[in-house]
Structures are given as structure tokens and as C-alpha cells.
Design a protein around this motif. Sequence first.
Motif, short mmCIF file in Angstrom:
data_model
loop_
_atom_site.label_atom_id
_atom_site.label_comp_id
_atom_site.label_asym_id
_atom_site.label_seq_id
_atom_site.Cartn_x
_atom_site.Cartn_y
_atom_site.Cartn_z
N THR A 27 2.96 109.75 102.84
CA THR A 27 2.94 109.02 101.57
C THR A 27 1.51 108.91 101.06
OG1 THR A 27 4.86 107.77 102.28
CG2 THR A 27 3.61 106.87 100.44
N ALA A 28 1.34 109.26 99.78
CA ALA A 28 0.01 109.21 99.17
C ALA A 28 0.13 108.81 97.70
CB ALA A 28 -0.68 110.56 99.30
N PRO A 29 0.50 107.55 97.44
CA PRO A 29 0.68 107.13 96.04
C PRO A 29 -0.64 107.07 95.29
CG PRO A 29 0.90 105.25 97.52
CD PRO A 29 0.73 106.46 98.38
N VAL A 30 -0.61 107.54 94.04
CA VAL A 30 -1.77 107.45 93.16
C VAL A 30 -1.28 107.03 91.77
CG1 VAL A 30 -3.12 109.20 94.41
CG2 VAL A 30 -1.72 109.88 92.46
N ASP A 31 -2.18 106.46 90.99
CA ASP A 31 -1.87 106.10 89.62
C ASP A 31 -1.81 107.38 88.79
OD1 ASP A 31 -1.70 105.10 87.05
OD2 ASP A 31 -3.55 103.94 87.14
N GLU A 32 -0.68 107.63 88.15
CA GLU A 32 -0.50 108.87 87.39
C GLU A 32 -0.74 108.69 85.90
OE1 GLU A 32 3.02 111.07 88.44
OE2 GLU A 32 2.70 110.74 90.58
N THR A 33 -1.37 107.60 85.50
CA THR A 33 -1.66 107.36 84.09
C THR A 33 -2.74 108.33 83.62
OG1 THR A 33 -1.19 105.02 84.42
CG2 THR A 33 -2.36 105.63 82.40
N PRO A 34 -2.48 109.08 82.53
CA PRO A 34 -3.53 109.97 82.01
C PRO A 34 -4.74 109.16 81.53
CG PRO A 34 -1.39 110.51 81.05
CD PRO A 34 -1.22 109.21 81.79
N LEU A 35 -5.92 109.75 81.74
CA LEU A 35 -7.14 109.13 81.25
C LEU A 35 -7.26 109.35 79.74
CD1 LEU A 35 -9.58 110.32 84.07
CD2 LEU A 35 -8.35 108.14 83.91
N LEU A 36 -8.01 108.52 79.08
CA LEU A 36 -8.20 108.64 77.63
C LEU A 36 -8.76 110.03 77.31
CD1 LEU A 36 -8.05 107.03 74.98
CD2 LEU A 36 -10.44 106.41 75.33
N ASP A 37 -8.10 110.73 76.38
CA ASP A 37 -8.51 112.06 75.93
C ASP A 37 -8.52 113.12 77.03
OD1 ASP A 37 -8.85 111.20 73.28
OD2 ASP A 37 -10.90 110.52 73.70
N GLU A 38 -7.76 112.90 78.11
CA GLU A 38 -7.69 113.88 79.19
C GLU A 38 -6.79 115.04 78.79
OE1 GLU A 38 -7.45 113.63 84.00
OE2 GLU A 38 -6.06 112.35 82.90
N ASP A 39 -7.27 116.27 78.93
CA ASP A 39 -6.43 117.42 78.59
C ASP A 39 -5.43 117.65 79.72
OD1 ASP A 39 -7.19 120.13 80.19
OD2 ASP A 39 -8.95 118.83 80.01
N PRO A 40 -4.29 118.29 79.42
CA PRO A 40 -3.24 118.47 80.43
C PRO A 40 -3.69 119.21 81.69
CG PRO A 40 -2.34 118.85 78.26
CD PRO A 40 -3.83 118.72 78.09
N HIS A 41 -4.52 120.25 81.54
CA HIS A 41 -4.99 121.00 82.70
C HIS A 41 -5.83 120.09 83.62
CE1 HIS A 41 -3.97 124.28 79.94
NE2 HIS A 41 -3.80 125.01 81.03
N VAL A 69 -3.86 118.48 104.25
CA VAL A 69 -2.86 117.79 103.44
C VAL A 69 -2.67 118.57 102.16
CG1 VAL A 69 -2.27 115.68 102.19
CG2 VAL A 69 -3.46 115.53 104.40
N LEU A 70 -1.43 118.97 101.89
CA LEU A 70 -1.07 119.67 100.66
C LEU A 70 -0.44 118.69 99.70
CD1 LEU A 70 -0.46 122.27 98.94
CD2 LEU A 70 1.70 122.41 100.21
N ALA A 71 -0.88 118.72 98.45
CA ALA A 71 -0.28 117.88 97.41
C ALA A 71 -0.12 118.72 96.15
CB ALA A 71 -1.17 116.67 97.13
N ALA A 72 0.78 118.27 95.28
CA ALA A 72 1.03 118.99 94.03
C ALA A 72 1.35 117.99 92.94
CB ALA A 72 2.19 119.97 94.21
N ASP A 73 1.14 118.43 91.72
CA ASP A 73 1.56 117.65 90.57
C ASP A 73 2.03 118.61 89.49
OD1 ASP A 73 1.64 114.79 89.50
OD2 ASP A 73 0.84 115.95 87.83
N THR A 74 3.12 118.26 88.83
CA THR A 74 3.69 119.09 87.78
C THR A 74 3.79 118.27 86.50
OG1 THR A 74 4.99 120.35 89.38
CG2 THR A 74 5.71 120.47 87.08
N THR A 75 3.42 118.89 85.40
CA THR A 75 3.59 118.22 84.11
C THR A 75 4.07 119.24 83.08
OG1 THR A 75 2.61 116.61 82.60
CG2 THR A 75 1.26 118.51 83.16
N VAL A 76 4.76 118.73 82.09
CA VAL A 76 5.24 119.54 80.98
C VAL A 76 4.35 119.24 79.79
CG1 VAL A 76 7.19 119.89 79.40
CG2 VAL A 76 7.60 119.62 81.86
N VAL A 77 3.96 120.30 79.07
CA VAL A 77 3.06 120.17 77.93
C VAL A 77 3.75 120.74 76.70
CG1 VAL A 77 0.78 120.71 77.00
CG2 VAL A 77 1.09 120.44 79.48
#
Length: 194
Positions: A27-41, A69-77
Motif C-alpha cells: 500500500t502506497a497512498p498518495v494525494d492524487e490532486t493535480p497541481l495548479l497548471d500541471e500538464d497531464p504528462h 517497488v513498481l507503481a503506475a498511474d493512468t489518466t485520460v486526457v
Amino acid sequence: MDLYLASASPRRRELLAQLGVTFERITAPVDETPLLDEDPHGYVLRLARAKAQAGWLAVLAQERDPRPVLAADTTVVLDGGILGKPDDAGHAHAMLKRLSGSTHVVLTALAVAEQDRVETVLSESRVTFAVLTDAQIAAYVASGEPLDKAGAYGIQGRAGLFVTRLDGSYTGVMGLPLYETAALLARYGLGALA
């Protein structure tokens, strides 16, 4: 065991098992809130890196056998904007309405952390949806499938019927691009490509 997987996704576990590496979930929880003006990449790479580093810190804190430790994140743009996981059924319906009849980008970033080393890769795919009726969207949302997925759909499930074109990695859209994952793990001496 070869490594730890910092993900609760059953899809990622199934895909990673295809690579012939042994792993344990952490388990490795993190805050997934985008930063101000953060681009998707930048957003998806930052989250994958943060999850891998949080997983590594958890390994150390729990005094587990030190493995990468392998982690991944997926987003739709869509139109330059990030479509994360929907808050509720109404939000899922609105997302799918926006995706209907359009082409969007799916970004999946991977990160592997071990000690002071963190390496990342990014998979980018373009997905085109058919024009969806309100009834199709409502039936899909009622299935419950879209509620825990970026962009409110899972290509490996019922939403596969909505896809008219895919340019890129099918497994990347699912959340763990196999080729890129194997290549990244090979840098750590793991897997079939090592």
C-alpha cells in the motif's frame, strides 16, 4: 519474490503476472490532486513517481525484504484536460458524454523505486469512441464498472464496445503497458527482457 507492486488494481496485478515476475502488493497512498497548471504528462509521471517512492518508504518502515517497488498511474486526457476517476454516477455519466464521438489520450506512467534510484516511462495511446446514446451511457454507468476508473471506463470491460479505434497500447489503456513495463523492469535486472 522479485518486486513490490504499489497498486490496488486487480487489472495491474493480472497484467504484471503475465511478465513472469513474482511480486507482492504494498500500500502506497498518495494525494492524487493535480497541481495548479500541471500538464497531464507531468501529472501522471509525478503520481507514478510519488507512489513508487511511497512504496519504497513503506518497505523500509515495515522492515520488509528490500526489493524494487513498481507503481503506475493512468489518466485520460480530453482537450488538454485531465479526466480522473469519477466522484459518483452523475459525474461518470458526464465524463462518458464528453468522450462520446471523440478521440482522447490515455497516459499511463510507470515508476520503479529502489533506494535513491527512481526511473520512469510513459505510455501514450489515442482512443476513439463511437457516438453513445444516453441509454447506452446510463446502462454502462448502472453496471458500476466506470466508478473506479480514470475517464469513467475500462477498455477491458463493457466499454470495449465503445471503442472504434485504438492507436497505442491496449494494456497501457488498461493501466499497465506490458512492453514498457518489461523494458523498465529490465533496467533493474528483472523479467523476460533482462
